[in-house]
Design a protein around this motif. Structure first.
Motif, PDB file in Angstrom:
ATOM      1  N   ILE A  64      83.963  63.209  16.234  1.00  0.00           N
ATOM      2  CA  ILE A  64      83.787  62.056  17.132  1.00  0.00           C
ATOM      3  C   ILE A  64      85.057  61.215  17.165  1.00  0.00           C
ATOM      4  O   ILE A  64      85.557  60.834  18.224  1.00  0.00           O
ATOM      5  CB  ILE A  64      82.578  61.191  16.694  1.00  0.00           C
ATOM      6  CG1 ILE A  64      81.275  61.950  16.896  1.00  0.00           C
ATOM      7  CG2 ILE A  64      82.569  59.851  17.422  1.00  0.00           C
ATOM      8  CD1 ILE A  64      80.910  62.219  18.328  1.00  0.00           C
ATOM      9  N   ARG A  65      85.601  60.930  16.007  1.00  0.00           N
ATOM     10  CA  ARG A  65      86.811  60.104  15.946  1.00  0.00           C
ATOM     11  C   ARG A  65      88.011  60.814  16.569  1.00  0.00           C
ATOM     12  O   ARG A  65      88.854  60.186  17.209  1.00  0.00           O
ATOM     13  CB  ARG A  65      87.080  59.678  14.511  1.00  0.00           C
ATOM     14  CG  ARG A  65      86.040  58.674  14.059  1.00  0.00           C
ATOM     15  CD  ARG A  65      86.134  58.307  12.631  1.00  0.00           C
ATOM     16  NE  ARG A  65      85.030  57.382  12.337  1.00  0.00           N
ATOM     17  CZ  ARG A  65      84.901  56.741  11.218  1.00  0.00           C
ATOM     18  NH1 ARG A  65      85.783  56.891  10.265  1.00  0.00           N
ATOM     19  NH2 ARG A  65      83.883  55.929  11.032  1.00  0.00           N
ATOM     20  N   LEU A  66      88.066  62.120  16.404  1.00  0.00           N
ATOM     21  CA  LEU A  66      89.138  62.883  17.046  1.00  0.00           C
ATOM     22  C   LEU A  66      89.046  62.743  18.559  1.00  0.00           C
ATOM     23  O   LEU A  66      90.045  62.462  19.231  1.00  0.00           O
ATOM     24  CB  LEU A  66      89.056  64.354  16.634  1.00  0.00           C
ATOM     25  CG  LEU A  66      90.094  65.296  17.253  1.00  0.00           C
ATOM     26  CD1 LEU A  66      91.508  64.884  16.884  1.00  0.00           C
ATOM     27  CD2 LEU A  66      89.824  66.725  16.811  1.00  0.00           C
ATOM     28  N   ALA A 125      93.404  61.106   7.726  1.00  0.00           N
ATOM     29  CA  ALA A 125      92.489  60.089   7.194  1.00  0.00           C
ATOM     30  C   ALA A 125      91.293  60.714   6.484  1.00  0.00           C
ATOM     31  O   ALA A 125      90.705  60.099   5.596  1.00  0.00           O
ATOM     32  CB  ALA A 125      92.009  59.174   8.323  1.00  0.00           C
ATOM     33  N   TYR A 126      90.945  61.928   6.862  1.00  0.00           N
ATOM     34  CA  TYR A 126      89.800  62.616   6.261  1.00  0.00           C
ATOM     35  C   TYR A 126      90.184  63.592   5.163  1.00  0.00           C
ATOM     36  O   TYR A 126      89.435  63.786   4.219  1.00  0.00           O
ATOM     37  CB  TYR A 126      89.012  63.361   7.343  1.00  0.00           C
ATOM     38  CG  TYR A 126      88.068  62.457   8.087  1.00  0.00           C
ATOM     39  CD1 TYR A 126      86.729  62.408   7.744  1.00  0.00           C
ATOM     40  CD2 TYR A 126      88.523  61.648   9.103  1.00  0.00           C
ATOM     41  CE1 TYR A 126      85.858  61.563   8.399  1.00  0.00           C
ATOM     42  CE2 TYR A 126      87.663  60.797   9.774  1.00  0.00           C
ATOM     43  CZ  TYR A 126      86.330  60.761   9.419  1.00  0.00           C
ATOM     44  OH  TYR A 126      85.479  59.919  10.075  1.00  0.00           O
ATOM     45  N   LEU A 171      90.586  54.399  14.336  1.00  0.00           N
ATOM     46  CA  LEU A 171      89.965  54.590  13.019  1.00  0.00           C
ATOM     47  C   LEU A 171      89.544  53.256  12.409  1.00  0.00           C
ATOM     48  O   LEU A 171      88.457  53.140  11.822  1.00  0.00           O
ATOM     49  CB  LEU A 171      90.923  55.326  12.083  1.00  0.00           C
ATOM     50  CG  LEU A 171      91.176  56.791  12.401  1.00  0.00           C
ATOM     51  CD1 LEU A 171      92.323  57.329  11.554  1.00  0.00           C
ATOM     52  CD2 LEU A 171      89.918  57.616  12.214  1.00  0.00           C
ATOM     53  N   TRP A 172      90.371  52.247  12.558  1.00  0.00           N
ATOM     54  CA  TRP A 172      90.044  50.914  12.030  1.00  0.00           C
ATOM     55  C   TRP A 172      88.813  50.351  12.734  1.00  0.00           C
ATOM     56  O   TRP A 172      87.906  49.820  12.089  1.00  0.00           O
ATOM     57  CB  TRP A 172      91.250  49.983  12.191  1.00  0.00           C
ATOM     58  CG  TRP A 172      90.960  48.593  11.720  1.00  0.00           C
ATOM     59  CD1 TRP A 172      90.979  48.138  10.429  1.00  0.00           C
ATOM     60  CD2 TRP A 172      90.600  47.483  12.535  1.00  0.00           C
ATOM     61  NE1 TRP A 172      90.657  46.811  10.388  1.00  0.00           N
ATOM     62  CE2 TRP A 172      90.425  46.381  11.673  1.00  0.00           C
ATOM     63  CE3 TRP A 172      90.427  47.304  13.900  1.00  0.00           C
ATOM     64  CZ2 TRP A 172      90.048  45.128  12.146  1.00  0.00           C
ATOM     65  CZ3 TRP A 172      90.066  46.055  14.369  1.00  0.00           C
ATOM     66  CH2 TRP A 172      89.881  44.980  13.492  1.00  0.00           C
ATOM     67  N   ILE A 173      88.764  50.473  14.057  1.00  0.00           N
ATOM     68  CA  ILE A 173      87.613  49.974  14.828  1.00  0.00           C
ATOM     69  C   ILE A 173      86.345  50.732  14.424  1.00  0.00           C
ATOM     70  O   ILE A 173      85.291  50.120  14.237  1.00  0.00           O
ATOM     71  CB  ILE A 173      87.881  50.088  16.347  1.00  0.00           C
ATOM     72  CG1 ILE A 173      88.958  49.078  16.757  1.00  0.00           C
ATOM     73  CG2 ILE A 173      86.605  49.877  17.155  1.00  0.00           C
ATOM     74  CD1 ILE A 173      89.517  49.291  18.154  1.00  0.00           C
ATOM     75  N   CYS A 174      86.456  52.043  14.305  1.00  0.00           N
ATOM     76  CA  CYS A 174      85.297  52.843  13.896  1.00  0.00           C
ATOM     77  C   CYS A 174      84.785  52.431  12.526  1.00  0.00           C
ATOM     78  O   CYS A 174      83.576  52.320  12.306  1.00  0.00           O
ATOM     79  CB  CYS A 174      85.645  54.334  13.905  1.00  0.00           C
ATOM     80  SG  CYS A 174      85.799  55.045  15.552  1.00  0.00           S
ATOM     81  N   LYS A 175      85.706  52.195  11.602  1.00  0.00           N
ATOM     82  CA  LYS A 175      85.310  51.780  10.253  1.00  0.00           C
ATOM     83  C   LYS A 175      84.679  50.396  10.278  1.00  0.00           C
ATOM     84  O   LYS A 175      83.634  50.167   9.661  1.00  0.00           O
ATOM     85  CB  LYS A 175      86.525  51.797   9.318  1.00  0.00           C
ATOM     86  CG  LYS A 175      86.193  51.490   7.887  1.00  0.00           C
ATOM     87  CD  LYS A 175      87.415  51.632   6.997  1.00  0.00           C
ATOM     88  CE  LYS A 175      87.056  51.354   5.558  1.00  0.00           C
ATOM     89  NZ  LYS A 175      88.224  51.493   4.684  1.00  0.00           N
ATOM     90  N   LYS A 176      85.299  49.485  11.011  1.00  0.00           N
ATOM     91  CA  LYS A 176      84.805  48.109  11.070  1.00  0.00           C
ATOM     92  C   LYS A 176      83.399  48.034  11.652  1.00  0.00           C
ATOM     93  O   LYS A 176      82.567  47.265  11.192  1.00  0.00           O
ATOM     94  CB  LYS A 176      85.765  47.248  11.885  1.00  0.00           C
ATOM     95  CG  LYS A 176      85.347  45.799  11.991  1.00  0.00           C
ATOM     96  CD  LYS A 176      86.402  44.954  12.661  1.00  0.00           C
ATOM     97  CE  LYS A 176      85.876  43.557  12.879  1.00  0.00           C
ATOM     98  NZ  LYS A 176      86.475  42.566  12.053  1.00  0.00           N
ATOM     99  N   TYR A 177      83.127  48.841  12.692  1.00  0.00           N
ATOM    100  CA  TYR A 177      81.843  48.772  13.371  1.00  0.00           C
ATOM    101  C   TYR A 177      80.905  49.922  13.031  1.00  0.00           C
ATOM    102  O   TYR A 177      79.852  50.069  13.640  1.00  0.00           O
ATOM    103  CB  TYR A 177      82.061  48.689  14.887  1.00  0.00           C
ATOM    104  CG  TYR A 177      82.757  47.399  15.262  1.00  0.00           C
ATOM    105  CD1 TYR A 177      82.072  46.182  15.252  1.00  0.00           C
ATOM    106  CD2 TYR A 177      84.102  47.389  15.581  1.00  0.00           C
ATOM    107  CE1 TYR A 177      82.716  44.996  15.558  1.00  0.00           C
ATOM    108  CE2 TYR A 177      84.764  46.212  15.899  1.00  0.00           C
ATOM    109  CZ  TYR A 177      84.058  45.020  15.892  1.00  0.00           C
ATOM    110  OH  TYR A 177      84.693  43.852  16.196  1.00  0.00           O
ATOM    111  N   GLY A 178      81.288  50.752  12.060  1.00  0.00           N
ATOM    112  CA  GLY A 178      80.404  51.821  11.596  1.00  0.00           C
ATOM    113  C   GLY A 178      80.139  52.892  12.632  1.00  0.00           C
ATOM    114  O   GLY A 178      79.048  53.450  12.680  1.00  0.00           O
TER     115      GLY A 178
END
Length: 181
Positions: A64-66, A125-126, A171-178
């Motif tokens: 998804i992040r990719l 990152a993974y 990646l930062w946005i995804c982490k911040k908002y789960g």
């Protein structure tokens, strides 16, 4: 300043055209560059990650992040920056024979390089080792674009920066908002 960058870019491209090209390297560079056409290598990887991610949540999140990073860099590079900057490709500016079919869009920034660096940043990152391999491939992608004469060095450099920065922001946005854990 821009004239100075253009001068250096042209000198590097001319040097590559005169001193680096040989039949074996040409085949390798065409192969590497072709893997990045329309981001197909990264889209294929993303599909595989989503498929394998059905059972492994971490791989699904990576997929998804990719895709989020690839989509963001594609919009930024191909829909916004290329038409806005409208930089002519090196083979048209310097009038040398092109090694692949002529391209229909502009040169700045390199979309192949941007998507490759975005993908590498997400993979890193993974999984650090896979990420290092992806970064090596991303560098090879950028070099292939120079070798083939379809991008200036500054196109490739900015493409790499855009891919890296965009991926890290996503990646930062995804982490911040789960998003897609």
């Amino acid at each position: 300043m821009l004239q100075g960058i253009q001068f250096v870019d042209e000198q590097i491209i001319v040097w590559i055209q005169e001193y680096m090209q040989n039949p074996i390297m040409t085949k390798i560079m065409i192969f590497v560059s072709t893997l990045g056409n329309k981001g197909m290598i990264w889209i294929g990887l993303g599909i595989l990650l989503l498929c394998f991610g059905i059972r492994r949540k971490k791989l699904f999140g990576l997929g998804i992040r990719l895709f989020l990073c690839l989509g963001t860099t594609a919009v930024l590079c191909n829909l916004i920056l290329k038409p806005w900057v409208a930089r002519i490709r090196p083979y048209d500016v310097l009038d040398f024979p092109i090694l692949i079919p002529p391209l229909q869009d502009y040169s700045f920034p390199s979309g192949h390089t941007s998507s490759s660096f975005a993908a590498a940043a997400v993979i890193y990152a993974y999984h650090k080792k896979w990420g290092i391999a992806a970064y090596v491939f991303a560098v090879c992608m950028g070099i292939s674009r120079l070798y083939l004469g379809v991008h200036f060095p500054s196109d490739v450099l900015v493409g790499a920066v855009i891919g890296f920065v965009t991926a890290n922001m996503v990646l930062w946005i995804c982490k911040k908002y789960g998003i897609a854990l």
